[in-house]
Scaffold this motif. Sequence first.
Motif, short mmCIF file in Angstrom:
data_model
loop_
_atom_site.label_atom_id
_atom_site.label_comp_id
_atom_site.label_asym_id
_atom_site.label_seq_id
_atom_site.Cartn_x
_atom_site.Cartn_y
_atom_site.Cartn_z
N HIS A 118 13.37 35.14 -56.57
CA HIS A 118 13.50 33.74 -57.00
C HIS A 118 12.76 33.47 -58.30
CE1 HIS A 118 14.57 33.66 -52.74
NE2 HIS A 118 15.22 32.54 -52.99
N MET A 119 12.69 34.46 -59.18
CA MET A 119 11.97 34.27 -60.43
C MET A 119 12.62 33.21 -61.32
SD MET A 119 9.19 35.80 -60.43
CE MET A 119 8.59 36.63 -58.96
N ALA A 120 13.95 33.20 -61.36
CA ALA A 120 14.63 32.21 -62.20
C ALA A 120 14.31 30.79 -61.73
CB ALA A 120 16.14 32.45 -62.18
N GLU A 121 14.30 30.59 -60.42
CA GLU A 121 14.01 29.26 -59.88
C GLU A 121 12.54 28.88 -60.11
OE1 GLU A 121 17.46 30.99 -57.56
OE2 GLU A 121 15.50 31.71 -58.27
N ILE A 122 11.64 29.87 -59.99
CA ILE A 122 10.22 29.61 -60.21
C ILE A 122 9.97 29.22 -61.67
CG2 ILE A 122 7.96 30.72 -60.31
CD1 ILE A 122 8.86 32.37 -57.83
N ILE A 123 10.56 29.97 -62.58
CA ILE A 123 10.38 29.67 -64.01
C ILE A 123 10.98 28.29 -64.35
CG2 ILE A 123 11.11 30.36 -66.33
CD1 ILE A 123 10.86 33.30 -65.31
N ALA A 124 12.14 27.99 -63.77
CA ALA A 124 12.76 26.70 -64.04
C ALA A 124 11.89 25.55 -63.53
CB ALA A 124 14.14 26.64 -63.39
N SER A 196 9.36 35.53 -69.43
CA SER A 196 9.33 34.07 -69.29
C SER A 196 9.08 33.46 -70.66
CB SER A 196 8.22 33.65 -68.33
OG SER A 196 6.97 33.65 -68.99
N PRO A 197 9.25 32.15 -70.79
CA PRO A 197 8.95 31.50 -72.08
C PRO A 197 7.50 31.65 -72.50
CG PRO A 197 10.28 30.07 -70.68
CD PRO A 197 9.85 31.22 -69.83
N TRP A 198 6.62 32.05 -71.57
CA TRP A 198 5.18 32.15 -71.87
C TRP A 198 4.73 33.60 -71.95
CZ3 TRP A 198 7.24 29.97 -67.36
CH2 TRP A 198 7.71 28.66 -67.54
N GLY A 199 5.70 34.50 -71.99
CA GLY A 199 5.40 35.92 -72.05
C GLY A 199 5.63 36.60 -70.71
N ARG A 200 5.50 37.90 -70.70
CA ARG A 200 5.69 38.64 -69.46
C ARG A 200 4.59 38.27 -68.47
NH1 ARG A 200 3.88 43.43 -67.17
NH2 ARG A 200 5.41 44.55 -65.87
N GLY A 201 5.01 37.92 -67.25
CA GLY A 201 4.02 37.49 -66.28
C GLY A 201 4.58 37.43 -64.88
N ARG A 202 3.84 36.77 -64.01
CA ARG A 202 4.21 36.65 -62.60
C ARG A 202 3.76 35.29 -62.09
NH1 ARG A 202 -0.50 39.36 -63.26
NH2 ARG A 202 -2.13 39.25 -61.68
N GLY A 204 2.13 32.19 -59.79
CA GLY A 204 1.02 31.91 -58.89
C GLY A 204 1.55 31.79 -57.47
N TRP A 205 0.66 31.84 -56.51
CA TRP A 205 1.05 31.87 -55.11
C TRP A 205 1.82 30.61 -54.70
CZ3 TRP A 205 -2.99 30.63 -50.81
CH2 TRP A 205 -2.38 30.71 -49.55
N HIS A 206 1.32 29.44 -55.07
CA HIS A 206 1.83 28.19 -54.51
C HIS A 206 3.25 27.86 -54.97
CE1 HIS A 206 -2.37 28.01 -53.60
NE2 HIS A 206 -2.69 27.87 -54.88
N ILE A 207 3.55 28.13 -56.23
CA ILE A 207 4.86 27.76 -56.78
C ILE A 207 5.99 28.51 -56.09
CG2 ILE A 207 4.87 29.52 -58.61
CD1 ILE A 207 5.95 25.86 -59.08
N GLU A 208 5.69 29.68 -55.54
CA GLU A 208 6.74 30.48 -54.91
C GLU A 208 7.39 29.73 -53.75
OE1 GLU A 208 4.39 34.71 -55.75
OE2 GLU A 208 4.59 33.95 -53.71
N CYS A 209 6.57 29.18 -52.85
CA CYS A 209 7.12 28.49 -51.68
C CYS A 209 7.88 27.24 -52.07
CB CYS A 209 6.01 28.16 -50.68
SG CYS A 209 5.44 29.60 -49.72
N SER A 210 7.37 26.51 -53.07
CA SER A 210 8.08 25.31 -53.52
C SER A 210 9.46 25.65 -54.04
CB SER A 210 7.27 24.61 -54.61
OG SER A 210 6.15 23.94 -54.07
#
Length: 467
Positions: A118-124, A196-202, A204-210
């Motif tokens: 769900h990286m696309a959704e997290i970044i969005a 990502s727009p802010w560079g290569r990364g991963r 944080g824990w909380h945003i994943e569930c949201s």
Amino acid sequence: MNLRLHNTLTRRVEDFVPLDPSRVTMYVCGPTVYDYIHIGNARPAVVFGLLARLLRRRYENLVYARNITDVDDKINAAASAAGVPISDITVRFAGAYHEDIARLGVDPPDLIPHATEHMAEIIAMCERLIASGNAYAAEGHVLFDVSSYPDYGKLSGRSTEDMIAGARVEVAPYKKNPADFVLWKPSSGDLPGWPSPWGRGRPGWHIECSAMAATHLGETIDIHAGGNDLMFPHHENEVAQSTCAHGGKLFARYWLHNGMLTFAGKKMSKSLGNVMVLHELLGMYPAEVLRFLLLRAHYRQPLDWSDSTLAQARATLDGWYGVLRDLAECSVDPTEEVVPQEFEEALCDDINTPAAFAVLADLASRARKASTESERHETKAALLGAGRLIGLLQQDPESWFKQTGSGDSIDPAWVSALLEERIAARSSRNFARADEIRDELAKKHIVIEDSAQGSRWKVVQPGEATG
């Protein structure tokens, strides 16, 4: 009967009224898969899996999601220590989690979203929070601005000052406020990362569930559940970022939190060395014993885990299985099983499993005293129906009593041969051999029960009373 649940958000027990009765939604926080889970991690899966069964009895369409967190610093550390790719760790322990939870009688959820999918959704979602002024980018990070959300702390009932004091807040020069939390962070070349727009990364824990909850269940969900250790910061942060990302919409209408486990009265923690690993416990005790103990206390209360409580759980199940064994000649088809109203009413009262078990105990007592065929049939059908709903009494009674601590079966033919040899030895007054056979059976924790109807045998746990 109405289903009533304690809502952490309002601090009271309320009638459950879904937003859309034709599509009820529930999200439960699942594990971070870097190792086998401890028994405390199994409690929300068992308790809220039971809630899912209650919901399915009332609504035609429940959409139940329980996530897998498969990108995390603990996973990175485990992979580095083992010298293997990160995916080796996550695939292995996600599989172990599903297998172990299934052995506890937990039904699979409808959806098992993985964070890495769900990286696309997290970044969005990060981009929306920046656009709305609730987040900011700094030095390759994206952080949520806690001061932009006035209701921060409402779920956990804490002030911002208390939350900062009680949390291990990372002090960083790029933060506007100490309480601001990470939505996205940079990854070095040896760590997993996504463009990502802010560079290569991963994330944080909380945003994943949201992001996962919004993707699969919608911007407003009916029930969000998990352990009360997640209330802050994880769930508090979920509320803040989800509400702001969705234009002020309520994120979750009912919040449910289960209590923690203690071991012999002390908090279960790795630092104290008293963490009980589920995978290991399943090799020591029948799965139904573990399930019973996880449900024995009310889910919102702490649950003490000890050798004595395990023995009590086994003894209680032995008693109920003993009733079913005595009713073996009373045939009950699965279609004839019924869930007693008082049993379901207890569960509908904020998942009141202690009250439900009291109903089961009363049913077992009535079944023991049943004097007519119709009474025996009625009480057995009720015992089996109630047991099926709560996930107990699912085995053949004779098999239940002839299993080892881990649930493996003892070979009945081997026991029968030894018993016949013991009878012959006693008849020929070869008491030494009879005693040797008794000791050989005792090593396998097998005891003999003699009665006017003949002899039966069963397996008891170490330390369990045999009288």
